[in-house]
Design a protein around this motif. Structure first.
Motif, PDB file in Angstrom:
ATOM      1  N   PRO A 269      53.042  46.773  40.224  1.00 49.28           N
ATOM      2  CA  PRO A 269      52.831  46.246  39.034  1.00 49.28           C
ATOM      3  C   PRO A 269      52.506  44.567  39.233  1.00 49.28           C
ATOM      4  CG  PRO A 269      54.582  47.936  38.662  1.00 49.28           C
ATOM      5  CD  PRO A 269      54.488  47.717  40.235  1.00 49.28           C
ATOM      6  N   SER A 270      53.252  44.099  40.236  1.00 52.16           N
ATOM      7  CA  SER A 270      53.002  42.692  40.414  1.00 52.16           C
ATOM      8  C   SER A 270      51.561  42.318  40.848  1.00 52.16           C
ATOM      9  CB  SER A 270      53.828  42.219  41.361  1.00 52.16           C
ATOM     10  OG  SER A 270      53.694  40.768  41.831  1.00 52.16           O
ATOM     11  N   TYR A 271      51.118  42.954  41.917  1.00 53.79           N
ATOM     12  CA  TYR A 271      49.823  42.680  42.263  1.00 53.79           C
ATOM     13  C   TYR A 271      48.516  43.368  41.489  1.00 53.79           C
ATOM     14  CZ  TYR A 271      51.423  40.380  46.494  1.00 53.79           C
ATOM     15  OH  TYR A 271      51.870  39.265  47.411  1.00 53.79           O
ATOM     16  N   ILE A 272      48.879  44.324  40.549  1.00 55.33           N
ATOM     17  CA  ILE A 272      47.765  44.746  39.752  1.00 55.33           C
ATOM     18  C   ILE A 272      47.699  43.425  38.447  1.00 55.33           C
ATOM     19  CG2 ILE A 272      47.430  46.072  37.638  1.00 55.33           C
ATOM     20  CD1 ILE A 272      48.260  48.469  39.292  1.00 55.33           C
ATOM     21  N   ALA A 273      48.687  43.036  38.216  1.00 50.24           N
ATOM     22  CA  ALA A 273      48.950  41.888  37.200  1.00 50.24           C
ATOM     23  C   ALA A 273      48.253  40.620  37.559  1.00 50.24           C
ATOM     24  CB  ALA A 273      50.368  41.680  36.635  1.00 50.24           C
ATOM     25  N   GLN A 274      48.427  40.136  38.933  1.00 51.00           N
ATOM     26  CA  GLN A 274      48.012  39.009  39.350  1.00 51.00           C
ATOM     27  C   GLN A 274      46.796  39.059  40.349  1.00 51.00           C
ATOM     28  OE1 GLN A 274      50.664  36.559  41.780  1.00 51.00           O
ATOM     29  NE2 GLN A 274      51.672  38.360  42.409  1.00 51.00           N
ATOM     30  N   GLY A 275      46.422  40.318  40.762  1.00 53.14           N
ATOM     31  CA  GLY A 275      45.200  40.342  41.557  1.00 53.14           C
ATOM     32  C   GLY A 275      44.160  41.316  41.072  1.00 53.14           C
ATOM     33  N   PHE A 276      44.366  42.442  40.717  1.00 50.83           N
ATOM     34  CA  PHE A 276      43.301  43.473  40.154  1.00 50.83           C
ATOM     35  C   PHE A 276      42.708  43.022  38.924  1.00 50.83           C
ATOM     36  CE2 PHE A 276      42.289  46.967  37.638  1.00 50.83           C
ATOM     37  CZ  PHE A 276      41.144  47.469  38.391  1.00 50.83           C
ATOM     38  N   LEU A 277      43.811  42.601  38.067  1.00 52.93           N
ATOM     39  CA  LEU A 277      43.288  42.420  36.652  1.00 52.93           C
ATOM     40  C   LEU A 277      42.178  41.209  36.710  1.00 52.93           C
ATOM     41  CD1 LEU A 277      46.520  42.727  34.370  1.00 52.93           C
ATOM     42  CD2 LEU A 277      44.573  44.302  34.789  1.00 52.93           C
ATOM     43  N   ILE A 278      42.314  40.166  37.691  1.00 54.99           N
ATOM     44  CA  ILE A 278      41.573  38.953  37.334  1.00 54.99           C
ATOM     45  C   ILE A 278      40.140  39.637  37.820  1.00 54.99           C
ATOM     46  CG2 ILE A 278      40.886  37.057  38.886  1.00 54.99           C
ATOM     47  CD1 ILE A 278      43.728  37.181  37.645  1.00 54.99           C
ATOM     48  N   GLY A 279      39.809  40.453  38.892  1.00 55.48           N
ATOM     49  CA  GLY A 279      38.755  40.962  39.088  1.00 55.48           C
ATOM     50  C   GLY A 279      38.064  41.825  37.892  1.00 55.48           C
ATOM     51  N   TYR A 280      39.071  42.741  37.600  1.00 55.65           N
ATOM     52  CA  TYR A 280      38.754  43.716  36.487  1.00 55.65           C
ATOM     53  C   TYR A 280      38.339  43.072  35.279  1.00 55.65           C
ATOM     54  CZ  TYR A 280      39.583  47.605  32.880  1.00 55.65           C
ATOM     55  OH  TYR A 280      39.583  48.154  31.726  1.00 55.65           O
ATOM     56  N   VAL A 281      39.029  42.138  34.714  1.00 52.87           N
ATOM     57  CA  VAL A 281      38.492  41.426  33.369  1.00 52.87           C
ATOM     58  C   VAL A 281      37.102  40.635  33.532  1.00 52.87           C
ATOM     59  CG1 VAL A 281      40.635  41.631  32.364  1.00 52.87           C
ATOM     60  CG2 VAL A 281      39.772  39.574  33.849  1.00 52.87           C
ATOM     61  N   VAL A 282      36.947  39.933  34.920  1.00 54.34           N
ATOM     62  CA  VAL A 282      35.646  39.483  35.072  1.00 54.34           C
ATOM     63  C   VAL A 282      34.459  40.271  35.404  1.00 54.34           C
ATOM     64  CG1 VAL A 282      34.596  37.780  36.874  1.00 54.34           C
ATOM     65  CG2 VAL A 282      36.928  37.417  35.838  1.00 54.34           C
ATOM     66  N   ASN A 283      34.615  41.342  36.345  1.00 57.26           N
ATOM     67  CA  ASN A 283      33.609  42.094  36.897  1.00 57.26           C
ATOM     68  C   ASN A 283      33.238  43.294  35.808  1.00 57.26           C
ATOM     69  OD1 ASN A 283      32.655  40.995  39.393  1.00 57.26           O
ATOM     70  ND2 ASN A 283      34.875  41.066  39.342  1.00 57.26           N
ATOM     71  N   ALA A 284      34.468  43.763  35.238  1.00 61.35           N
ATOM     72  CA  ALA A 284      34.287  45.363  34.612  1.00 61.35           C
ATOM     73  C   ALA A 284      34.223  44.755  32.964  1.00 61.35           C
ATOM     74  CB  ALA A 284      35.249  46.183  34.886  1.00 61.35           C
ATOM     75  N   LEU A 285      34.835  43.708  32.509  1.00 61.24           N
ATOM     76  CA  LEU A 285      34.880  43.705  31.034  1.00 61.24           C
ATOM     77  C   LEU A 285      34.073  42.344  30.757  1.00 61.24           C
ATOM     78  CD1 LEU A 285      38.620  44.226  30.401  1.00 61.24           C
ATOM     79  CD2 LEU A 285      36.659  45.816  30.024  1.00 61.24           C
ATOM     80  N   ALA A 286      33.657  41.704  31.778  1.00 63.83           N
ATOM     81  CA  ALA A 286      32.671  40.536  31.559  1.00 63.83           C
ATOM     82  C   ALA A 286      33.476  39.266  30.960  1.00 63.83           C
ATOM     83  CB  ALA A 286      31.388  40.943  30.819  1.00 63.83           C
ATOM     84  N   VAL A 287      34.522  39.165  31.021  1.00 68.41           N
ATOM     85  CA  VAL A 287      35.358  37.989  30.382  1.00 68.41           C
ATOM     86  C   VAL A 287      35.064  36.809  31.373  1.00 68.41           C
ATOM     87  CG1 VAL A 287      37.622  37.180  30.040  1.00 68.41           C
ATOM     88  CG2 VAL A 287      36.952  39.633  29.598  1.00 68.41           C
ATOM     89  N   ASP A 288      35.005  35.639  30.737  1.00 69.34           N
ATOM     90  CA  ASP A 288      34.691  34.568  31.624  1.00 69.34           C
ATOM     91  C   ASP A 288      35.495  34.194  32.521  1.00 69.34           C
ATOM     92  OD1 ASP A 288      35.080  31.288  31.686  1.00 69.34           O
ATOM     93  OD2 ASP A 288      32.937  31.592  31.521  1.00 69.34           O
ATOM     94  N   LYS A 289      35.377  33.831  33.918  1.00 70.67           N
ATOM     95  CA  LYS A 289      36.432  33.660  34.825  1.00 70.67           C
ATOM     96  C   LYS A 289      37.392  32.721  34.831  1.00 70.67           C
ATOM     97  CE  LYS A 289      32.655  34.568  38.573  1.00 70.67           C
ATOM     98  NZ  LYS A 289      31.901  34.113  39.896  1.00 70.67           N
ATOM     99  N   SER A 290      37.333  31.837  33.807  1.00 73.78           N
ATOM    100  CA  SER A 290      38.213  30.769  33.613  1.00 73.78           C
ATOM    101  C   SER A 290      39.576  31.438  32.711  1.00 73.78           C
ATOM    102  CB  SER A 290      37.866  29.486  32.997  1.00 73.78           C
ATOM    103  OG  SER A 290      37.429  29.949  31.418  1.00 73.78           O
ATOM    104  N   VAL A 291      39.163  32.362  32.255  1.00 76.11           N
ATOM    105  CA  VAL A 291      40.287  33.018  31.289  1.00 76.11           C
ATOM    106  C   VAL A 291      41.480  33.776  32.130  1.00 76.11           C
ATOM    107  CG1 VAL A 291      40.897  34.853  29.724  1.00 76.11           C
ATOM    108  CG2 VAL A 291      38.555  33.557  29.202  1.00 76.11           C
ATOM    109  N   PRO A 292      41.075  34.643  33.185  1.00 76.77           N
ATOM    110  CA  PRO A 292      42.305  35.077  33.980  1.00 76.77           C
ATOM    111  C   PRO A 292      42.858  33.907  34.878  1.00 76.77           C
ATOM    112  CG  PRO A 292      40.167  35.805  34.962  1.00 76.77           C
ATOM    113  CD  PRO A 292      39.868  35.059  33.441  1.00 76.77           C
ATOM    114  N   THR A 293      41.975  33.077  35.107  1.00 82.33           N
ATOM    115  CA  THR A 293      42.559  31.871  36.089  1.00 82.33           C
ATOM    116  C   THR A 293      43.424  30.936  35.517  1.00 82.33           C
ATOM    117  OG1 THR A 293      40.322  32.008  37.251  1.00 82.33           O
ATOM    118  CG2 THR A 293      41.788  30.157  37.915  1.00 82.33           C
ATOM    119  N   THR A 294      43.074  30.562  34.031  1.00 77.22           N
ATOM    120  CA  THR A 294      44.157  30.134  33.418  1.00 77.22           C
ATOM    121  C   THR A 294      45.351  30.779  33.134  1.00 77.22           C
ATOM    122  OG1 THR A 294      42.283  28.910  32.373  1.00 77.22           O
ATOM    123  CG2 THR A 294      44.316  28.501  31.354  1.00 77.22           C
ATOM    124  N   ALA A 295      45.204  32.120  32.843  1.00 79.32           N
ATOM    125  CA  ALA A 295      46.395  32.854  32.470  1.00 79.32           C
ATOM    126  C   ALA A 295      47.463  32.785  33.981  1.00 79.32           C
ATOM    127  CB  ALA A 295      45.960  34.174  32.345  1.00 79.32           C
TER     128      ALA A 295
END
Length: 450
Positions: A269-295
């Motif tokens: 769960p840790s590496y999904i939360a801080q690793g995979f979700l970064i790429g998922y929300v940016v590449n699959a959900l088209a969320v701005d890159k600054s959002v997951p990085t700020t989180a």
């Protein structure tokens, strides 16, 4: 399940801590372990962010976005495969020759490898040699990291006053949190550059700067003292080995599998939360890159309170119950988290990542440090704890982003991702019902806690 709480007995670290010199060595150990663990997590946070944000374009430009993301996280997984090898080889050195020697080796190896990643030419410049070199450096990183985290936790636990062992050992998580914060903060600055500059050269800056942290950690580790528990073990080694020869055959396997299950419940769960979700929300959900990085930055800031608080909770209420509550919260979190990400709302997406990191990457990690050290006897503590944790990393954290990316590519839905997340957290939850309570255990004992 019987308890192994022996907090009332005077132990080697308590006697060591009572002298002024002992207290100075204690604080020196904390700082040096903190910097070294910072180095390790600078490595993994940098790589996780880079894999999600730019490595697909730099090293796998001829593939589609989802396949490139999968390839990037596949190279991440390679580093985790090397970690158990490092845990076995360097862990044995640590059990025979001391914790300090290995902790000097690991921080030097990780520092050189992480810095070298920032010097790799792109795929456009040297073709397939670029990802090949990346894989080689990931193997070097993984080999060193395999003995770093466990060694740091062992050193802190063996140096801490018994009644504060959970709190002190949890500070290994503060180091990891510092690395995540440092890496994500530098990435936020890099993302201020134009996108073409980020891909062309900007991504290299965080990797090259990591040599500064590695250098400071190496300097401190060369001057720190060996743990008082290991020093005591060496002084009476012949007597200890005579007792060890009388241990029942197979001793240690139950503790090993308990540690393995606890690690899977945290690391996946840790590496999904801080690793995979970064790429998922940016590449699959088209969320701005600054959002997951700020989180990630926000969660890392919160971690300086969450981590020691979780360690303190284990000192106050026990290791097992605190770990169980964190696992249960992650099981409950899984499905609503992925459902909320579908909103694509920046505040919601950021909040989901922050909560996930606070539970798995921070809270459970802080509770795990003393628990893991107390499960094993002194003679094989470094090796057994290291191998169990790193094998757990392969089965969960190291492969989780890659497996999640494969599930996304195959199903195109968030539902398999949520199920995968819940299953890993559930493994940790179930394991707590087979684990002993170890709070306050005498770390000079040769036998395992179970």
């Amino acid at each position: 399940m019987s308890r192994t709480d022996t907090a009332g007995a005077p132990q080697q670290a308590d006697l060591h801590y009572e002298t002024p010199e002992g207290r100075r060595n204690f604080w020196s150990t904390i700082v040096s372990i903190w910097l070294g663990t910072t180095m390790e997590y600078v490595d993994f946070a940098l790589y996780g962010l880079a894999a999600g944000l730019v490595f697909g374009e730099v090293f796998f430009p001829e593939q589609g976005p989802v396949v490139a993301l999968l390839s990037s996280f596949a190279t991440w997984a390679v580093g985790f495969i090397a970690r158990p090898v490092g845990a076995i080889v360097l862990g044995r050195v640590g059990d025979r020759h001391g914790r300090k020697l290995v902790l000097v080796i690991t921080v030097a190896l990780m520092g050189v490898s992480t810095t070298a990643i920032g010097l790799i030419p792109s795929y456009a410049a040297i073709g397939v040699w670029a990802p090949a070199i990346l894989v080689f450096l990931r193997i070097c990183q993984g080999f060193g990291a395999g003995a770093e985290l466990s060694g740091g936790a062992v050193m802190l636990a063996e140096s801490a006053p018994t009644k504060r062992r959970g709190l002190v050992a949890s500070l290994i998580g503060v180091g990891s949190n510092s690395g995540t914060l440092l890496a994500s903060s530098v990435w936020l600055l890099v993302l201020l550059l134009p996108q073409e500059d980020v891909v062309a050269w900007g991504w290299r800056i965080p990797f090259l700067c990591s040599i500064l942290v590695a250098g400071a950690a190496l300097l401190l580790r060369r001057t720190m003292r060996e743990s008082p528990v290991f020093e005591s073990f060496k002084e009476s080694k012949e007597q200890n080995l005579a007792h060890a020869a009388q241990e029942p055959q197979g001793s240690g396997w139950r503790a090993f599998f308990v540690m393995l299950g606890l690690r899977i419940g945290e690391n996946g769960p840790s590496y999904i939360a801080q690793g995979f979700l970064i790429g998922y929300v940016v590449n699959a959900l088209a969320v701005d890159k600054s959002v997951p990085t700020t989180a990630v930055v926000v969660a890392s800031l919160l971690g300086f309170a969450v981590i020691p608080f979780s360690g303190w909770l284990t000192d106050r209420f026990g290791r097992r119950i605190v770990y169980r509550v964190f696992c249960l919260l992650l099981v409950v979190y899984g499905v609503p988290a992925f459902l909320l990400l579908e909103s694509r709302e920046p505040l919601v997406v950021g909040g989901v990542i922050v909560v996930g990191m606070c539970l798995a990457s921070l809270g459970m990690f802080g509770a795990q440090a003393a628990y893991g050290a107390e499960l094993f006897g002194v003679q094989h503590r470094y090796t057994k704890m290291g191998v169990a944790k790193e094998l757990g990393s392969i089965l969960s954290g190291g492969t989780a982003p890659m497996v999640a990316a494969a599930l996304l590519a195959a199903w195109g839905s968030w539902i398999p991702l949520a199920v995968y997340f819940v299953v890993m957290a559930g493994i940790g939850l179930v394991t707590t019902f087979f684990a002993p309570e170890t709070r306050g255990r005498d770390l000079t004992l040769l036998t395992d806690a179970v």
